[in-house]
Design a protein around this motif. Structure first.
Motif, PDB file in Angstrom:
ATOM      1  N   VAL A  51      12.025  63.171  37.320  1.00  0.00           N
ATOM      2  CA  VAL A  51      10.888  64.093  37.212  1.00  0.00           C
ATOM      3  C   VAL A  51      11.364  65.461  36.709  1.00  0.00           C
ATOM      4  O   VAL A  51      10.720  66.081  35.845  1.00  0.00           O
ATOM      5  CB  VAL A  51      10.138  64.206  38.555  1.00  0.00           C
ATOM      6  CG1 VAL A  51       9.128  65.331  38.529  1.00  0.00           C
ATOM      7  CG2 VAL A  51       9.466  62.878  38.899  1.00  0.00           C
ATOM      8  N   LEU A  52      12.493  65.946  37.244  1.00  0.00           N
ATOM      9  CA  LEU A  52      13.051  67.218  36.765  1.00  0.00           C
ATOM     10  C   LEU A  52      13.362  67.160  35.274  1.00  0.00           C
ATOM     11  O   LEU A  52      13.044  68.083  34.526  1.00  0.00           O
ATOM     12  CB  LEU A  52      14.343  67.553  37.515  1.00  0.00           C
ATOM     13  CG  LEU A  52      14.266  68.337  38.800  1.00  0.00           C
ATOM     14  CD1 LEU A  52      15.655  68.501  39.407  1.00  0.00           C
ATOM     15  CD2 LEU A  52      13.635  69.682  38.583  1.00  0.00           C
ATOM     16  N   LEU A  53      13.997  66.072  34.866  1.00  0.00           N
ATOM     17  CA  LEU A  53      14.336  65.907  33.456  1.00  0.00           C
ATOM     18  C   LEU A  53      13.100  65.875  32.573  1.00  0.00           C
ATOM     19  O   LEU A  53      13.060  66.502  31.510  1.00  0.00           O
ATOM     20  CB  LEU A  53      15.137  64.614  33.256  1.00  0.00           C
ATOM     21  CG  LEU A  53      16.577  64.622  33.729  1.00  0.00           C
ATOM     22  CD1 LEU A  53      17.115  63.207  33.813  1.00  0.00           C
ATOM     23  CD2 LEU A  53      17.425  65.465  32.811  1.00  0.00           C
ATOM     24  N   LEU A  54      12.104  65.130  33.003  1.00  0.00           N
ATOM     25  CA  LEU A  54      10.884  65.004  32.203  1.00  0.00           C
ATOM     26  C   LEU A  54      10.132  66.327  32.132  1.00  0.00           C
ATOM     27  O   LEU A  54       9.742  66.775  31.043  1.00  0.00           O
ATOM     28  CB  LEU A  54       9.985  63.906  32.772  1.00  0.00           C
ATOM     29  CG  LEU A  54       8.761  63.540  31.936  1.00  0.00           C
ATOM     30  CD1 LEU A  54       9.175  63.039  30.552  1.00  0.00           C
ATOM     31  CD2 LEU A  54       7.938  62.478  32.658  1.00  0.00           C
ATOM     32  N   ALA A  55       9.957  66.968  33.281  1.00  0.00           N
ATOM     33  CA  ALA A  55       9.230  68.249  33.298  1.00  0.00           C
ATOM     34  C   ALA A  55       9.980  69.308  32.494  1.00  0.00           C
ATOM     35  O   ALA A  55       9.376  70.025  31.676  1.00  0.00           O
ATOM     36  CB  ALA A  55       9.022  68.710  34.739  1.00  0.00           C
ATOM     37  N   GLY A  56      11.276  69.414  32.710  1.00  0.00           N
ATOM     38  CA  GLY A  56      12.061  70.408  31.980  1.00  0.00           C
ATOM     39  C   GLY A  56      12.111  70.116  30.491  1.00  0.00           C
ATOM     40  O   GLY A  56      11.919  71.017  29.663  1.00  0.00           O
ATOM     41  N   GLY A  57      12.340  68.865  30.139  1.00  0.00           N
ATOM     42  CA  GLY A  57      12.422  68.496  28.729  1.00  0.00           C
ATOM     43  C   GLY A  57      11.114  68.708  27.986  1.00  0.00           C
ATOM     44  O   GLY A  57      11.091  69.254  26.881  1.00  0.00           O
ATOM     45  N   LEU A  58      10.005  68.282  28.595  1.00  0.00           N
ATOM     46  CA  LEU A  58       8.702  68.467  27.948  1.00  0.00           C
ATOM     47  C   LEU A  58       8.324  69.945  27.865  1.00  0.00           C
ATOM     48  O   LEU A  58       7.740  70.387  26.866  1.00  0.00           O
ATOM     49  CB  LEU A  58       7.617  67.686  28.680  1.00  0.00           C
ATOM     50  CG  LEU A  58       7.646  66.172  28.494  1.00  0.00           C
ATOM     51  CD1 LEU A  58       6.600  65.495  29.380  1.00  0.00           C
ATOM     52  CD2 LEU A  58       7.444  65.795  27.028  1.00  0.00           C
ATOM     53  N   SER A  59       8.662  70.702  28.888  1.00  0.00           N
ATOM     54  CA  SER A  59       8.373  72.134  28.884  1.00  0.00           C
ATOM     55  C   SER A  59       9.081  72.829  27.725  1.00  0.00           C
ATOM     56  O   SER A  59       8.480  73.620  26.991  1.00  0.00           O
ATOM     57  CB  SER A  59       8.797  72.745  30.221  1.00  0.00           C
ATOM     58  OG  SER A  59       8.698  74.140  30.194  1.00  0.00           O
ATOM     59  N   VAL A  60      10.358  72.521  27.553  1.00  0.00           N
ATOM     60  CA  VAL A  60      11.122  73.111  26.456  1.00  0.00           C
ATOM     61  C   VAL A  60      10.586  72.614  25.116  1.00  0.00           C
ATOM     62  O   VAL A  60      10.371  73.392  24.182  1.00  0.00           O
ATOM     63  CB  VAL A  60      12.632  72.795  26.610  1.00  0.00           C
ATOM     64  CG1 VAL A  60      13.405  73.142  25.346  1.00  0.00           C
ATOM     65  CG2 VAL A  60      13.210  73.529  27.814  1.00  0.00           C
ATOM     66  N   LEU A  61      10.357  71.326  25.008  1.00  0.00           N
ATOM     67  CA  LEU A  61       9.874  70.750  23.752  1.00  0.00           C
ATOM     68  C   LEU A  61       8.553  71.361  23.309  1.00  0.00           C
ATOM     69  O   LEU A  61       8.409  71.798  22.171  1.00  0.00           O
ATOM     70  CB  LEU A  61       9.712  69.234  23.893  1.00  0.00           C
ATOM     71  CG  LEU A  61       9.076  68.514  22.695  1.00  0.00           C
ATOM     72  CD1 LEU A  61       9.998  68.583  21.487  1.00  0.00           C
ATOM     73  CD2 LEU A  61       8.749  67.078  23.051  1.00  0.00           C
ATOM     74  N   LEU A  62       7.596  71.404  24.219  1.00  0.00           N
ATOM     75  CA  LEU A  62       6.251  71.863  23.879  1.00  0.00           C
ATOM     76  C   LEU A  62       6.100  73.376  23.903  1.00  0.00           C
ATOM     77  O   LEU A  62       5.112  73.907  23.402  1.00  0.00           O
ATOM     78  CB  LEU A  62       5.239  71.224  24.828  1.00  0.00           C
ATOM     79  CG  LEU A  62       5.173  69.696  24.797  1.00  0.00           C
ATOM     80  CD1 LEU A  62       4.261  69.183  25.888  1.00  0.00           C
ATOM     81  CD2 LEU A  62       4.752  69.201  23.427  1.00  0.00           C
TER      82      LEU A  62
END
Length: 139
Positions: A51-62
């Motif tokens: 969840v941390l990876l997904l939230a952090g990755g999507l936040s940076v990406l978007l």
């Protein structure tokens, strides 16, 4: 500049988003490995880190509070380096070297995420090509 930062965000976040998918779809296998490395409550740890990876990755990406996303990635990377890649515990020279490489990689990525946090929080809404401005203001 905006396009360069966007390309950098895409390249940087791809690693974390792909890893998140692995954490969330191959939880049992990853929990087995985490258990072998001494991680307590391995299944919740793998799911939480996914969840941390997904939230952090999507936040940076978007570019949705990308500064917060970068901090989430640091929160994942530093404990992962220490818990999963404790090269100082290895007695086999080859295993020690491999774990040292992974430890250094995770710490370097944590450093890059901290720089991204500082950059986004300092530049603020002037960055462009993001969906929101930063959550933090260190300008």
């Amino acid at each position: 500049m905006d396009v360069l930062v966007l390309i950098g965000r895409i390249l940087f976040s791809a690693l974390f988003i792909v890893s998140a998918v692995g954490h969330l779809t191959q939880t049992k296998a990853m929990a087995g490995y985490a258990t072998s490395r001494g991680v307590p409550a391995a299944v919740p740890a793998v799911l939480g880190s996914g969840v941390l990876l997904l939230a952090g990755g999507l936040s940076v990406l978007l570019g949705v509070w990308a500064d917060l996303g970068a901090l989430l990635l640091v929160i994942f990377l530093v404990p992962t380096a220490v818990l999963m890649h404790a090269f100082w515990k290895e007695t086999d020279p080859q295993a020690r070297q491999m774990e040292m490489v992974h430890f250094q990689k995770d710490m370097a990525l944590a450093g890059a995420a901290l720089m991204l946090f500082g950059f986004v929080a300092h530049v603020g809404g002037a960055l462009g090509l993001t969906l929101t401005g930063p959550l933090f203001d260190i300008g």
